[in-house]
Motif scaffolding. Structure first.
Motif, PDB file in Angstrom:
ATOM      1  N   HIS A   1      -2.421  -4.324  32.332  1.00  0.00           N
ATOM      2  CA  HIS A   1      -1.377  -5.309  32.633  1.00  0.00           C
ATOM      3  C   HIS A   1      -1.873  -6.731  32.397  1.00  0.00           C
ATOM      4  O   HIS A   1      -1.192  -7.537  31.733  1.00  0.00           O
ATOM      5  N   TRP A   2      -3.056  -7.065  32.905  1.00  0.00           N
ATOM      6  CA  TRP A   2      -3.567  -8.432  32.768  1.00  0.00           C
ATOM      7  C   TRP A   2      -4.028  -8.722  31.340  1.00  0.00           C
ATOM      8  O   TRP A   2      -3.956  -9.867  30.879  1.00  0.00           O
ATOM      9  N   PHE A   3      -4.482  -7.699  30.640  1.00  0.00           N
ATOM     10  CA  PHE A   3      -4.856  -7.907  29.244  1.00  0.00           C
ATOM     11  C   PHE A   3      -3.621  -8.234  28.403  1.00  0.00           C
ATOM     12  O   PHE A   3      -3.640  -9.146  27.568  1.00  0.00           O
ATOM     13  N   GLU A   4      -2.543  -7.466  28.627  1.00  0.00           N
ATOM     14  CA  GLU A   4      -1.309  -7.744  27.888  1.00  0.00           C
ATOM     15  C   GLU A   4      -0.762  -9.122  28.228  1.00  0.00           C
ATOM     16  O   GLU A   4      -0.235  -9.840  27.369  1.00  0.00           O
ATOM     17  N   ARG A   5      -0.891  -9.522  29.497  1.00  0.00           N
ATOM     18  CA  ARG A   5      -0.431 -10.862  29.907  1.00  0.00           C
ATOM     19  C   ARG A   5      -1.273 -11.937  29.222  1.00  0.00           C
ATOM     20  O   ARG A   5      -0.756 -12.987  28.818  1.00  0.00           O
ATOM     21  N   MET A   6      -2.564 -11.674  29.080  1.00  0.00           N
ATOM     22  CA  MET A   6      -3.439 -12.627  28.412  1.00  0.00           C
ATOM     23  C   MET A   6      -3.009 -12.840  26.962  1.00  0.00           C
ATOM     24  O   MET A   6      -2.951 -13.976  26.471  1.00  0.00           O
ATOM     25  N   TYR A   7      -2.667 -11.750  26.281  1.00  0.00           N
ATOM     26  CA  TYR A   7      -2.251 -11.866  24.897  1.00  0.00           C
ATOM     27  C   TYR A   7      -0.945 -12.638  24.765  1.00  0.00           C
ATOM     28  O   TYR A   7      -0.731 -13.373  23.796  1.00  0.00           O
ATOM     29  N   LYS A   8      -0.055 -12.478  25.730  1.00  0.00           N
ATOM     30  CA  LYS A   8       1.217 -13.185  25.673  1.00  0.00           C
ATOM     31  C   LYS A   8       1.028 -14.692  25.805  1.00  0.00           C
ATOM     32  O   LYS A   8       1.855 -15.476  25.330  1.00  0.00           O
ATOM     33  N   THR A   9      -0.056 -15.115  26.462  1.00  0.00           N
ATOM     34  CA  THR A   9      -0.318 -16.549  26.600  1.00  0.00           C
ATOM     35  C   THR A   9      -0.952 -17.139  25.357  1.00  0.00           C
ATOM     36  O   THR A   9      -1.064 -18.362  25.233  1.00  0.00           O
ATOM     37  N   GLY A  10      -1.390 -16.273  24.432  1.00  0.00           N
ATOM     38  CA  GLY A  10      -1.998 -16.761  23.206  1.00  0.00           C
ATOM     39  C   GLY A  10      -3.488 -16.926  23.281  1.00  0.00           C
ATOM     40  O   GLY A  10      -4.112 -17.392  22.328  1.00  0.00           O
ATOM     41  N   LEU A  11      -4.121 -16.547  24.414  1.00  0.00           N
ATOM     42  CA  LEU A  11      -5.571 -16.676  24.540  1.00  0.00           C
ATOM     43  C   LEU A  11      -6.282 -15.573  23.773  1.00  0.00           C
ATOM     44  O   LEU A  11      -5.812 -14.439  23.705  1.00  0.00           O
TER      45      LEU A  11
END
Length: 711
Positions: free
Chosen positions: A242-252
């Protein structure tokens, strides 16, 4: 990635059994070159491989070098039957929410350089005082009243990095927030989260992350890396994803630590496609995987038994020029074992030794298990000699693995030497599993004296025997018809608190079938009554000729449903044997029918247009004879109906890989002679009986003529 598949590849692998593995492109074209890879895996002179078109004088190469042509020419393109896809190395990741992704430096955040002012020296002493004070909130806050003011960003980081307990790190961060002394920064949260990660406090880390989001403090790649790695550490794999996918959505962009952690998470979840996709995306951004990453990939493919995936790991290791360490070698060895590739595992092990890496207990255990599973007893014993000569480490697991291997292939003398070595060892004295392996060997051999001597030795030394050990001992006594000793051992096991399992019940049932209705049968049934009264009740049910088939069917189904899968077929075999011993032939055929009906004998019959085969290798003697009779009756009906028959008929009993295997072949041959069936023992293959269509038709017709004459 490599060019599209357009090359025929033949891989020749020579082992003690002369096995050749070859693969080729179905779309052959004129002028296509062949690449040959040859790996010698035994001390014997190998069969010469076909001569390649070039490099005729090339010396033996390492396993990695041998796999290089495979990596460069066969593992690149997507085929329709692949379960996962390899992405193009030139492809780039596009964030759907941003025009251009934010790329942070892959370097970790650097700590501020502190000046050596008197104030900072005092602050360090105060931070030490905070570490020494009580961990309760009241004591900690009371101690904070003496802190030097005003506090700067540098001071806060010094204290956060000094605090040893995660509870105090959290309390200090909360105190800073309530005092409003300076603006909250991402690095404050990151340092606190690292402390919480050490204490496996994922819930608190996630709470801080949401707090950062709510207050507008940006989460950087260090923040996400800490959250994801802590979730992995706490086995909260869904949270990590979940947090990895959220990280990708932020562009990091994930850093090396995050990539390694999330690859491991996806691998543990068995998400092969996601692992490959993530790996390729990371490589496209310049990320260089470390040996641990390859260990994760190798373990994932090994668990799936995916040999192509294991070869893929070798290819990426080659492309990034990563030298495997001991952990990677251990993982790949285990993976090759699970994939059923003992020859390549042996080659990889030898390559590891040649590279100067000393194997540890885990390495040697993996290799011994592979050799044992492949029944390569000679290789396993040679490795054991090398262990002693090179003073390689030995532990309980390794010793017991060797003993179990000896038990599997019936190496009595070698097992006794190993067992003596364990007794003389200062650190690896025999445990319950060691004794169980020896009892298994003596039990299979039928050596009652040695088995009982070992049992008495265990009792005197205080080693607790497990249920498997008692099962082996009871089996040994049963085969020797030592019924009084069997009862004594069974009573002793119950007194020791051993709870009989289905395997022990199966052993007792086997002894009942071997007793052939003797007066001692009641002694064994009394033991079985304590272990499984329903099984004894079913025996009494089938012995009563008045019991209807429907009743037998219903009770049989209940017995099998309540037993573990591994013992269901042995249960049925023994019940058929008991019926034949009591001349209840019709009941024996009913039980064989029920066993077939409920899938206990899935490989009993094989039919092709050329031949029909009866395979009784998984049956007991009584069950095999019953299956033969059933087959002959069926063939007789088919011949009389003048239906189409194949040219050849086969009956396979096998010879038994274990040298203590009982003589099913002899009993089967005797019954063939009794029935006067025209099957003959094959001269080429022991345990295989053959008959032609003409012979069987003639046999049926002659039996019919004899019956008509008698009438």
């Amino acid at each position: 990635m490599a060019a599209p598949l357009s090359t025929v590849v033949d891989v020749y692998f020579t082992d003690t059994k002369r096995t050749r593995l070859s693969g080729s492109n179905p779309c052959r074209q004129k002028g296509i070159r062949k690449c040959f890879i040859h790996c010698t895996t035994s001390n014997s002179t190998p069969e010469a491989p076909p001569t390649p078109t070039s490099d005729n004088n090339k010396k033996n190469t390492s396993l990695s070098d041998q796999l290089a042509p495979l990596a460069n020419k066969t593992l690149s393109t997507v085929t329709p039957d692949q379960s996962y896809a390899f992405s193009n190395s030139k492809s780039t990741w596009v964030n759907p929410t941003k025009a251009k992704r934010t790329v942070l430096s892959s370097e970790r955040q650097k700590r501020a350089t502190y000046s050596h002012s008197p104030q900072l020296r005092d602050l360090k002493r105060f931070a030490h005082k905070l570490n020494e004070c009580g961990s309760s909130e009241d004591e900690f806050l009371s101690c904070l009243e003496d802190i030097t003011r005003p506090l700067t960003r540098e001071h806060v980081l010094l204290i956060l990095n000094t605090l040893k307990q995660w509870q105090k790190s959290r309390l200090f961060l909360n105190w800073i927030q309530t005092q409003n002394l300076l603006p909250m920064e991402t690095i404050f949260y990151n340092v606190t989260m690292k402390s919480l990660r050490f204490g496996k406090q994922f819930a608190l880390i996630e709470e801080l992350a949401h707090q950062m989001i709510d207050t507008g403090v940006p989460l950087d790649n260090i923040t996400y890396s800490t959250i994801i790695s802590c979730a992995k550490k706490c086995s909260l794999f869904d949270k990590a994803v979940h947090w990895f996918e959220r990280m990708y959505k932020t562009g990091l962009m994930p850093d090396e630590v995050t990539y390694s952690a999330i690859l491991d998470v996806y691998a543990r979840l068995g998400k092969v496609e996601e692992v490959i996709s993530l790996y390729e995306r990371g490589r496209a951004t310049g990320w260089k995987p470390d040996p641990i990453t390859f260990s994760v990939l190798g373990k994932m493919f090994g668990e799936a038994g995916d040999y192509d995936g294991i070869r893929y790991v070798f290819q990426e290791m080659e492309s990034v020029r990563v030298q495997p360490n001991l952990v990677v070698y251990n993982t790949l060895l285990e993976a090759l074992g699970k994939a059923g590739k003992p020859g390549f595992a042996r080659g990889l092990f030898e390559e590891m030794i040649e590279s100067g890496i000393v194997p540890n207990e885990k390495t040697l255990t993996a290799v011994i298990k592979i050799y044992g599973k492949a029944r390569w007893s000679r290789d396993a014993l040679e490795l054991w000699q090398r262990m002693k000569e090179n003073d390689w480490p030995m532990d309980f697991i390794l010793y017991n693995t060797l003993l179990n291997m000896c038990a599997d292939v019936g190496l009595v003398e070698e097992a006794e030497i190993l067992f003596r070595d364990m007794k003389q060892s200062a650190h690896c004295q025999p445990d319950s599993w060691s004794y169980t392996a020896m009892l298994n060997i003596y039990g299979s051999q039928g050596d009652v004296d040695k088995a009982m001597k070992l049992f008495e030795e265990m009792c005197k030394s205080g080693v607790e025997l497990n249920v498997m050990g008692f099962t082996c001992l009871i089996q040994c006594l049963g085969r020797a018809m030592e019924f009084d000793g069997l009862v004594r051992v069974f009573d002793s096991s119950v007194e020791r608190g051993i709870k009989p399992d289905d395997r022990l019940c199966g052993c007792l049932l086997s002894v009942v079938s071997l007793s052939h209705g003797s007066k001692d049968e009641e002694k064994v049934l009394a033991c079985l009554q304590q272990a499984n009264p329903k099984l004894v009740a079913f025996i009494q049910l089938i012995e009563d000729e008045k019991t209807s088939f429907e009743t037998v069917k219903e009770e049989f189904k209940g017995i099998m449903n309540s037993a573990v899968v591994e013992v269901r077929r042995p249960f049925c075999n023994c019940l058929i044997d008991i019926c034949r011993n009591k001349d209840l032939l019709e009941r024996a055929h009913e039980l064989l029918y029920l066993g077939t009906l409920y899938g206990l004998y899935p490989s009993l019959h094989h039919k092709t247009s050329e031949q029909w085969c009866l395979d009784v290798r998984s049956l007991s003697v009584g069950a095999a004879l019953t299956a033969l009779e059933e087959w002959m009756w069926t063939l007789t009906k088919i011949v009389k109906r003048e239906e189409t028959l194949p040219e050849l008929f086969l009956a396979q009993t096998g010879t038994g890989a274990h040298k203590f295997a009982q003589g099913l072949n002899i009993s089967f041959a005797s019954h063939l002679r009794k029935l006067a069936v025209p099957f003959t023992q094959s001269e080429e293959k022991i345990g295989c009986f053959t008959a032609t269509r003409e012979d069987l038709v003639s046999w049926v017709q002659s039996n019919s003529t004899a019956a008509a004459t008698a009438t």
